[in-house]
Design a protein around this motif. Sequence first.
Motif, PDB file in Angstrom:
ATOM      1  N   ARG A  82       1.204  -0.292  -6.481  1.00  0.00           N
ATOM      2  CA  ARG A  82       0.026   0.196  -7.214  1.00  0.00           C
ATOM      3  C   ARG A  82       0.240   0.108  -8.724  1.00  0.00           C
ATOM      4  O   ARG A  82      -0.542   0.678  -9.499  1.00  0.00           O
ATOM      5  CB  ARG A  82      -0.295   1.624  -6.766  1.00  0.00           C
ATOM      6  CG  ARG A  82      -0.639   1.765  -5.281  1.00  0.00           C
ATOM      7  CD  ARG A  82      -2.016   1.235  -4.940  1.00  0.00           C
ATOM      8  NE  ARG A  82      -3.078   1.906  -5.663  1.00  0.00           N
ATOM      9  CZ  ARG A  82      -3.600   3.081  -5.342  1.00  0.00           C
ATOM     10  NH1 ARG A  82      -3.172   3.723  -4.287  1.00  0.00           N
ATOM     11  NH2 ARG A  82      -4.568   3.618  -6.066  1.00  0.00           N
ATOM     12  N   ALA A  83       1.283  -0.615  -9.116  1.00  0.00           N
ATOM     13  CA  ALA A  83       1.459  -0.878 -10.553  1.00  0.00           C
ATOM     14  C   ALA A  83       0.350  -1.790 -11.060  1.00  0.00           C
ATOM     15  O   ALA A  83       0.059  -1.840 -12.256  1.00  0.00           O
ATOM     16  CB  ALA A  83       2.826  -1.515 -10.802  1.00  0.00           C
ATOM     17  N   LEU A 106      -7.152   8.846  -0.528  1.00  0.00           N
ATOM     18  CA  LEU A 106      -5.815   8.561  -1.030  1.00  0.00           C
ATOM     19  C   LEU A 106      -5.060   7.858   0.107  1.00  0.00           C
ATOM     20  O   LEU A 106      -4.828   8.458   1.155  1.00  0.00           O
ATOM     21  CB  LEU A 106      -5.102   9.856  -1.454  1.00  0.00           C
ATOM     22  CG  LEU A 106      -3.891   9.681  -2.380  1.00  0.00           C
ATOM     23  CD1 LEU A 106      -3.609  10.945  -3.176  1.00  0.00           C
ATOM     24  CD2 LEU A 106      -2.646   9.207  -1.664  1.00  0.00           C
ATOM     25  N   PRO A 107      -4.746   6.580  -0.088  1.00  0.00           N
ATOM     26  CA  PRO A 107      -4.157   5.794   1.012  1.00  0.00           C
ATOM     27  C   PRO A 107      -2.638   5.966   1.114  1.00  0.00           C
ATOM     28  O   PRO A 107      -1.927   5.890   0.116  1.00  0.00           O
ATOM     29  CB  PRO A 107      -4.504   4.352   0.631  1.00  0.00           C
ATOM     30  CG  PRO A 107      -4.611   4.348  -0.846  1.00  0.00           C
ATOM     31  CD  PRO A 107      -5.012   5.738  -1.271  1.00  0.00           C
ATOM     32  N   MET A 108      -2.171   6.223   2.341  1.00  0.00           N
ATOM     33  CA  MET A 108      -0.732   6.311   2.603  1.00  0.00           C
ATOM     34  C   MET A 108      -0.424   5.426   3.822  1.00  0.00           C
ATOM     35  O   MET A 108      -1.245   4.598   4.197  1.00  0.00           O
ATOM     36  CB  MET A 108      -0.306   7.762   2.825  1.00  0.00           C
ATOM     37  CG  MET A 108      -0.509   8.677   1.614  1.00  0.00           C
ATOM     38  SD  MET A 108       0.532   8.270   0.169  1.00  0.00           S
ATOM     39  CE  MET A 108       2.105   8.969   0.660  1.00  0.00           C
ATOM     40  N   ASN A 109       0.747   5.615   4.429  1.00  0.00           N
ATOM     41  CA  ASN A 109       1.167   4.716   5.521  1.00  0.00           C
ATOM     42  C   ASN A 109       1.281   5.437   6.858  1.00  0.00           C
ATOM     43  O   ASN A 109       0.593   5.117   7.803  1.00  0.00           O
ATOM     44  CB  ASN A 109       2.496   4.063   5.165  1.00  0.00           C
ATOM     45  CG  ASN A 109       2.480   3.535   3.739  1.00  0.00           C
ATOM     46  OD1 ASN A 109       1.867   2.520   3.462  1.00  0.00           O
ATOM     47  ND2 ASN A 109       3.115   4.251   2.831  1.00  0.00           N
ATOM     48  N   THR A 110       2.165   6.428   6.940  1.00  0.00           N
ATOM     49  CA  THR A 110       2.345   7.131   8.206  1.00  0.00           C
ATOM     50  C   THR A 110       1.538   8.432   8.205  1.00  0.00           C
ATOM     51  O   THR A 110       1.098   8.911   7.152  1.00  0.00           O
ATOM     52  CB  THR A 110       3.824   7.485   8.435  1.00  0.00           C
ATOM     53  OG1 THR A 110       4.220   8.443   7.457  1.00  0.00           O
ATOM     54  CG2 THR A 110       4.701   6.250   8.352  1.00  0.00           C
ATOM     55  N   GLY A 111       1.408   8.996   9.408  1.00  0.00           N
ATOM     56  CA  GLY A 111       0.688  10.249   9.545  1.00  0.00           C
ATOM     57  C   GLY A 111       1.363  11.386   8.786  1.00  0.00           C
ATOM     58  O   GLY A 111       0.705  12.139   8.065  1.00  0.00           O
ATOM     59  N   ALA A 112       2.670  11.511   8.961  1.00  0.00           N
ATOM     60  CA  ALA A 112       3.391  12.606   8.304  1.00  0.00           C
ATOM     61  C   ALA A 112       3.221  12.541   6.785  1.00  0.00           C
ATOM     62  O   ALA A 112       3.040  13.567   6.126  1.00  0.00           O
ATOM     63  CB  ALA A 112       4.873  12.553   8.667  1.00  0.00           C
ATOM     64  N   ALA A 285      -4.592   7.931   5.806  1.00  0.00           N
ATOM     65  CA  ALA A 285      -5.543   8.180   4.719  1.00  0.00           C
ATOM     66  C   ALA A 285      -5.824   9.667   4.602  1.00  0.00           C
ATOM     67  O   ALA A 285      -5.865  10.376   5.604  1.00  0.00           O
ATOM     68  CB  ALA A 285      -6.848   7.429   4.999  1.00  0.00           C
ATOM     69  N   VAL A 286      -6.003  10.110   3.365  1.00  0.00           N
ATOM     70  CA  VAL A 286      -6.441  11.483   3.115  1.00  0.00           C
ATOM     71  C   VAL A 286      -7.754  11.393   2.353  1.00  0.00           C
ATOM     72  O   VAL A 286      -7.832  10.724   1.319  1.00  0.00           O
ATOM     73  CB  VAL A 286      -5.395  12.262   2.288  1.00  0.00           C
ATOM     74  CG1 VAL A 286      -5.878  13.677   2.012  1.00  0.00           C
ATOM     75  CG2 VAL A 286      -4.064  12.281   3.023  1.00  0.00           C
ATOM     76  N   PHE A 305       4.076   1.333  -0.564  1.00  0.00           N
ATOM     77  CA  PHE A 305       3.242   0.555   0.349  1.00  0.00           C
ATOM     78  C   PHE A 305       1.809   1.087   0.483  1.00  0.00           C
ATOM     79  O   PHE A 305       0.949   0.399   1.011  1.00  0.00           O
ATOM     80  CB  PHE A 305       3.896   0.500   1.738  1.00  0.00           C
ATOM     81  CG  PHE A 305       5.002  -0.515   1.851  1.00  0.00           C
ATOM     82  CD1 PHE A 305       4.744  -1.776   2.391  1.00  0.00           C
ATOM     83  CD2 PHE A 305       6.285  -0.235   1.416  1.00  0.00           C
ATOM     84  CE1 PHE A 305       5.752  -2.722   2.502  1.00  0.00           C
ATOM     85  CE2 PHE A 305       7.300  -1.178   1.524  1.00  0.00           C
ATOM     86  CZ  PHE A 305       7.038  -2.424   2.074  1.00  0.00           C
ATOM     87  N   GLY A 306       1.563   2.317   0.055  1.00  0.00           N
ATOM     88  CA  GLY A 306       0.235   2.919   0.255  1.00  0.00           C
ATOM     89  C   GLY A 306      -0.853   2.120  -0.443  1.00  0.00           C
ATOM     90  O   GLY A 306      -0.744   1.837  -1.631  1.00  0.00           O
TER      91      GLY A 306
END
Length: 426
Positions: A82-83, A106-112, A285-286, A305-306
């Motif tokens: 995201r740079a 707000l995009p992430m990768n895993t559920g946790a 995703a949140v 990676f998000g």
Amino acid sequence: MSVVEKISSNELISLENQYGAHNYHPLPVVLNRGEGVFVWDVEGKKYYDFLSAYSAVNQGHCHPKIINALVNQAQTLTLTSRAFYNDKLGNYEQFITQLFGFDKVLPMNTGAEAVETAIKICRKWAYEKKGIPEHEAIIVVCENNFHGRTTTIISFSNDENARKNFGPYTAGFVKIAYDDVTAFKTILESSKNIAGILVEPIQGEAGVYVPANDYLMQIKELCNQHNVLFIADEIQTGIARTGSLLAVCGDCNCEAQCERQDTYATPDILILGKAVSGGVYPVSAVLANDAIMNVIKPGQHGSTFGGNPLAAAVATAALEVVADEKLAQNARRLGKLFRAKLNDYIQSSSIVSLVRGKGLLNAIVINDSEESSTAWDICMKLAENGLLAKPTHGNIIRFAPPLVMTEEQLLECVSIIIQTLKEFEK
Ligand SMILES: *Cc1c(COP(=O)(O)O)cnc(C)c1O
């Protein structure tokens, strides 16, 4: 290379046993191919998948539209960090926020990671918007919750196996009974420092516990009254699994793509994972509106990676499949059929005491102690008979097939399950 010798299931299992950490206890089945509702083992035996990778593969294994998006994007651009901006993320963000009705994602990768993100957003909101004194924010969670495996998340688990000897634990969480509105009310009235409540609309890992119909609406109502955030973890229940796009949608009879209904208990923060990508790639995703999400400023949260372009392309395709193929409606219809058939059977069964669930997230409770091996033995027999399922919490077996299943296939599965159970009747 000419002749490649085929490695047997037993040899592959020993490799994992020897070289991999023993943090799982899998059924002794080694899979090497999947298509739709089916998977095949290395010996060529075909199975119905009744776990769907814990509801990540709702769209079916190797869905051509999702795989196509993966391959095309993989050949073009996979990761920028995201740079820099990338040309896939913005479109995906617009698509997913409009689909679920929130201002921002707000995009992430895993559920946790997404759960951790929601906790951070909630705490920051509590200090900066609600005015809770620093370090004093409390997030309410439920007994028997499952939200993932990080140190903070297991801090508020009450599964001793998940928790023991991983301390010291993260402070700031209070546990109340699930499906108990009064317990939430009591805690809200006893403390001014409640920032949010983190809840699963149906407790999947705990054994598919479906709360009372109005539970989520009442929680939401109390959150509104007390300026507390309602955080829904829909990582397992979301994306059509329970017969609507989200489990918080509640019961409705809409025939179109299921959207907001009267019974919709709109979360302040919505957490998604698993089937967001159809099980093709880790995408979580949140989602929240600006008043909440805007507490996060550059440098305060992130992931290498998000929000990468591969994730954005895959998730867009996977969410489109859910609408295109009316998977929510299919899950609702087949789920009713499944429970009706199994309820018929258990009238005269001594081995199954209960079937429960919603849409295609269901479970049967085996009439034996939690410590008994009966549920495991039944799953071994189910595998032998061509259907893969896994016990959760000892004596409960979860049934969660891909949502692309047809009625004919479902009926065949019901008969495999019933035939298998009959071998265990006393
Ligand atoms: C699977 C799951 C998680 C954790 O997701 P991971 O991708 O395994 O980290 C969190 N909450 C619920 C309800 C889940 O089912």
